[in-house]
Design an enzyme around this catalytic site. Sequence first.
Site, short mmCIF file in Angstrom:
data_model
loop_
_atom_site.label_atom_id
_atom_site.label_comp_id
_atom_site.label_asym_id
_atom_site.label_seq_id
_atom_site.Cartn_x
_atom_site.Cartn_y
_atom_site.Cartn_z
N LYS A 25 0.85 -1.20 0.00
CA LYS A 25 0.00 0.00 0.00
C LYS A 25 0.88 1.25 0.00
CE LYS A 25 0.77 1.38 4.51
NZ LYS A 25 1.61 2.53 4.83
N VAL A 109 11.37 -3.83 2.64
CA VAL A 109 11.12 -3.96 4.08
C VAL A 109 11.41 -2.62 4.77
CG1 VAL A 109 11.89 -5.19 6.17
CG2 VAL A 109 11.68 -6.42 4.00
N GLY A 112 7.49 1.77 4.64
CA GLY A 112 6.20 2.46 4.71
C GLY A 112 5.21 1.94 3.71
N LEU A 113 5.45 0.71 3.19
CA LEU A 113 4.57 0.14 2.16
C LEU A 113 3.69 -0.98 2.72
CD1 LEU A 113 7.16 0.06 -0.77
CD2 LEU A 113 5.39 1.77 -0.35
N GLY A 115 4.26 -3.99 3.99
CA GLY A 115 4.51 -5.38 3.62
C GLY A 115 4.18 -6.38 4.72
N GLY A 116 4.65 -6.13 5.93
CA GLY A 116 4.43 -7.05 7.05
C GLY A 116 2.94 -7.16 7.39
N ASP A 150 -2.37 -1.29 10.61
CA ASP A 150 -2.58 -1.31 9.16
C ASP A 150 -3.19 -2.63 8.67
OD1 ASP A 150 -1.52 1.17 8.87
OD2 ASP A 150 0.39 0.53 8.00
O1 C5P Z 1 0.30 -1.05 14.72
P1 C5P Z 1 1.73 -1.15 14.26
O2 C5P Z 1 2.53 -2.11 15.10
O3 C5P Z 1 1.88 -1.39 12.80
O4 C5P Z 1 2.37 0.30 14.51
C1 C5P Z 1 3.75 0.50 14.61
C2 C5P Z 1 4.01 1.65 15.57
O5 C5P Z 1 3.58 2.88 14.99
C3 C5P Z 1 3.25 1.55 16.87
O6 C5P Z 1 3.98 0.83 17.82
C4 C5P Z 1 3.11 3.00 17.28
O7 C5P Z 1 4.29 3.44 17.91
C5 C5P Z 1 3.02 3.73 15.95
N1 C5P Z 1 1.62 4.07 15.57
C6 C5P Z 1 0.96 5.09 16.25
N2 C5P Z 1 -0.32 5.42 15.90
C7 C5P Z 1 -0.95 4.75 14.89
C8 C5P Z 1 -0.29 3.71 14.19
C9 C5P Z 1 1.01 3.39 14.55
O8 C5P Z 1 1.51 5.71 17.16
N3 C5P Z 1 -2.20 5.10 14.58
#
Ligand code: C5P
Length: 316
Positions: A25, A109, A112-113, A115-116, A150
């Site tokens: 994305k 990796v 910001g796309l 992938g995971g 995401d």
């Molecule tokens: O949810 P995910 O593990 O992909 O998010 C990675 C990090 O990005 C989170 O640990 C958080 O620090 C930050 N984040 C955030 N607010 C969001 C999405 C992500 O602070 N809405």
Amino acid sequence: MAKASSPASGVDRGRPSVRLRSFAKINLGLEVLGLREDGYHELRTLFQTIDLHDEVVLRPTSGDIRIACDHPLVPSDDSNLAARAADLLRRYARVDRGVTIEIRKRIPVGGGLGGGSSNAASVLIGLDRLWGLGLGPAGLHGLARRLGADVPYFLLGGSALGLGRGDEVYPLRQQLRAHVVLVEPGIHVSTARVFARLDAGLTPRENSNSIFFFVSRELEGTGAFRLLVNDLETAALEEAPALREQATRIRAVLAGAGARLAALSGSGASWFGLFDSPRTAARACRGLAGEGFRARVARTLTLDEYRAAWGWSRVR
Ligand code: C5P
């Protein structure tokens, strides 16, 4: 739980293996509205899937959840989000079966796309079908949210609005069709650190309504990409100073080739440009290669195209 694997171990020969495409994305725009009590940030973002994808192969086994990935930066243990997705679904649905998950990485990796997150959603969708659970995207949404902000978006795909942590996702009525140029600066940026940096400098501000304006103009048929912003860009450039030097050059080439929008995706470090024609996109790609950047062309996927792509193929 997950174990690094020799892929053939314990394979259940009675059941077919399946292969899924796991798409990347970009964020066309991203507004950070504030810090939430749960430590996450309240967002408004426009997600868009593109046809760049990893391949996820699910091989049913009689044993454990195992993972094998061909990329050195992707963990092959419990910490892999795809393995966590399989474990979560297995416990939720009380399934007594194993799976070996093979991931062939093509999505950069840490770019910001997504992938995971996309791999994790592919595993949820794939195992839901492989194990005959019948949960579908709606039934999987709660599990997806627990895995990451995401992940729920990848149960839907196409052009979509993300609210809350980014995990409340609504498809846009107008699905974007565009050619995309992706630029990989070869720098890894941690999303958590970019958000933390943003907090350190976060001044109270008027919430911008750029995404609302964009969506309403789209409905009138006048695409207004210049309205879109990425509130994470400044923090990402502070976090990775090498990116700042590259940003000006990348933007100049993309804009010079006629990009409708040139922006950082999510917390970076990938940049993208949106183009109306494959010819201008290819020209931008050549220009970037001439400046020493790794760039590739892709295409946006609409909601319908994304859903159609869930159709999987069987593998031996
Ligand atoms: O949810 P995910 O593990 O992909 O998010 C990675 C990090 O990005 C989170 O640990 C958080 O620090 C930050 N984040 C955030 N607010 C969001 C999405 C992500 O602070 N809405």
